[in-house]
Design an enzyme around this catalytic site. Structure first.
Site, PDB file in Angstrom:
ATOM      1  N   LYS A  50      -3.409   2.485   0.690  1.00  0.00           N
ATOM      2  CA  LYS A  50      -3.338   1.018   0.740  1.00  0.00           C
ATOM      3  C   LYS A  50      -3.812   0.526   2.105  1.00  0.00           C
ATOM      4  CE  LYS A  50       0.395   0.622  -2.556  1.00  0.00           C
ATOM      5  NZ  LYS A  50       1.830   0.819  -2.683  1.00  0.00           N
TER       6      LYS A  50
ATOM      7  N   GLN B  98       7.379  -0.333  -0.613  1.00  0.00           N
ATOM      8  CA  GLN B  98       7.076   0.783  -1.511  1.00  0.00           C
ATOM      9  C   GLN B  98       8.347   1.252  -2.222  1.00  0.00           C
ATOM     10  OE1 GLN B  98       3.961   1.947  -2.121  1.00  0.00           O
ATOM     11  NE2 GLN B  98       4.726   3.462  -3.567  1.00  0.00           N
TER      12      GLN B  98
ATOM     13  N   ASP C 166       3.394  -7.833  -5.005  1.00  0.00           N
ATOM     14  CA  ASP C 166       3.677  -6.954  -6.144  1.00  0.00           C
ATOM     15  C   ASP C 166       3.993  -7.765  -7.403  1.00  0.00           C
ATOM     16  OD1 ASP C 166       3.569  -4.147  -5.842  1.00  0.00           O
ATOM     17  OD2 ASP C 166       5.373  -4.127  -4.602  1.00  0.00           O
TER      18      ASP C 166
HETATM   19  N1  GUN Z   1       5.798   2.550  -6.424  1.00  0.00           N
HETATM   20  C1  GUN Z   1       5.030   2.935  -7.481  1.00  0.00           C
HETATM   21  N2  GUN Z   1       4.258   1.903  -7.909  1.00  0.00           N
HETATM   22  C2  GUN Z   1       4.548   0.858  -7.108  1.00  0.00           C
HETATM   23  C3  GUN Z   1       4.075  -0.475  -7.043  1.00  0.00           C
HETATM   24  O1  GUN Z   1       3.223  -0.934  -7.829  1.00  0.00           O
HETATM   25  N3  GUN Z   1       4.605  -1.248  -6.066  1.00  0.00           N
HETATM   26  C4  GUN Z   1       5.541  -0.793  -5.209  1.00  0.00           C
HETATM   27  N4  GUN Z   1       6.022  -1.632  -4.304  1.00  0.00           N
HETATM   28  N5  GUN Z   1       6.012   0.444  -5.236  1.00  0.00           N
HETATM   29  C5  GUN Z   1       5.506   1.260  -6.182  1.00  0.00           C
END
Ligand code: GUN
Length: 292
Positions: free
Chosen positions: A53, A97, A120
């Site tokens: 990311k 996350q 998100d």
């Molecule tokens: N962990 C696995 N997929 C995601 C996601 O799309 N967003 C976040 N914040 N954590 C994750």
């Protein structure tokens, strides 16, 4: 047109479009979108996601802020960091996350994020907006799926869509988006009776159950479009592992009209959509139009 929906290529195009718009936003409005990613603990898969990311955020010309906290971090401490990021004018997107360590309540943390920075789309405010069709922030993975579906099929009106899985991150928002596109939507899950029979009704079949290769070719209606959200690491038998989806690709690809592979399907779209959401919120927060 190819049967295989190439998510990797689609994501690269989306990132290039985002990068172009970030450039215009900077030169025309003096706004540089910023994304903050918070990682608590040392889960290896999460570390890989966070690294990717950060790298892709910089590649499209945005600012990237990474906050890594120890596994023992208290909920209060994490909330303080979120307060700080909520107030920071250089930050337009905040992603915490998941999963979080067990001493921290995920829902409380997510709902502490300013809903305008919740890239998100997990905050109750954004979940509610999606449910009633108000503009808000749409979760990245389902957003990527709907973009690929519209690109592959055009108008989705009237198609019968079956979503396998009812998670808050994928299944439920996916169903809401398909409904917005005027599909007839069916949500199925582990307690559904005759799951194979239900899947066979689908013009669009979205698999998001987290069970390796559960959906076989004889669960797919001939010509249907299959979107595989699953990413499962399985034993390849030779001491190595390999990545597979929730769909048994080889048998399903023989029957499907169009299908996403794993890897290289839905996966790459998630981060591209995260960048798209961050750009969108940088525009909204600053009260400027999204550049062309
Ligand atoms: N962990 C696995 N997929 C995601 C996601 O799309 N967003 C976040 N914040 N954590 C994750």
């Amino acid at each position: 047109m190819s049967k295989v929906i190439d998510g990797k290529a689609f994501a690269a195009k989306l990132r290039a479009r985002v990068a172009e718009k970030v450039g215009k936003l900077k030169s025309q409005q003096g706004v540089v979108p910023g994304l903050a990613v918070v990682l608590v603990g040392e889960d290896p898969a999460s570390q890989v996601y966070v690294r990717n990311k950060g790298k892709q955020t910089l590649e499209v010309g945005m600012q990237s802020f990474e906050h890594k906290l120890p596994d023992t971090t208290s909920q209060d401490k994490l909330m303080q960091l979120i307060d700080q990021l909520n107030a920071d004018e250089a930050v337009h997107g905040i992603l915490v996350q998941l999963p979080l360590p067990k001493q921290i309540e995920e829902e409380a943390v997510i709902n502490h994020i300013n809903p305008d920075k919740d890239v998100d789309g997990f905050h109750l405010n954004n979940v509610g907006r999606l449910a009633i069709g108000e503009p808000g922030i749409v979760p990245c993975t389902p957003l990527g799926c709907i973009m690929m579906l519209k690109d592959a099929l055009g108008d989705l009106s009237g198609l019968h869509a079956v979503v396998v899985g009812r998670s808050n991150i994928v299944g439920k928002p996916m169903a809401a988006l398909l409904l917005q596109e005027n599909c007839t939507v069916e949500i199925t899950h582990s307690r559904t009776r005759n799951l194979q029979e239900e899947c066979l009704r689908a013009d669009i079949l979205v698999a998001a159950v987290g069970r390796p290769e559960m959906i076989k070719g004889d669960w797919v209606k001939p010509g249907a479009t299959v979107i595989d959200v699953g990413i499962n690491r399985i034993d390849a038998g030779d001491g190595k592992t390999r990545l597979v989806g929730d769909v048994d690709y080889d048998s399903a690809a023989k029957v499907a009209g169009k299908i996403t592979p794993v890897p290289g399907g839905v996966g790459p779209m998630t981060i591209a959509c995260l960048l798209h959401n961050t750009l969108q919120q940088a525009c909204r927060i600053n009260g400027v139009e999204m550049p062309d």
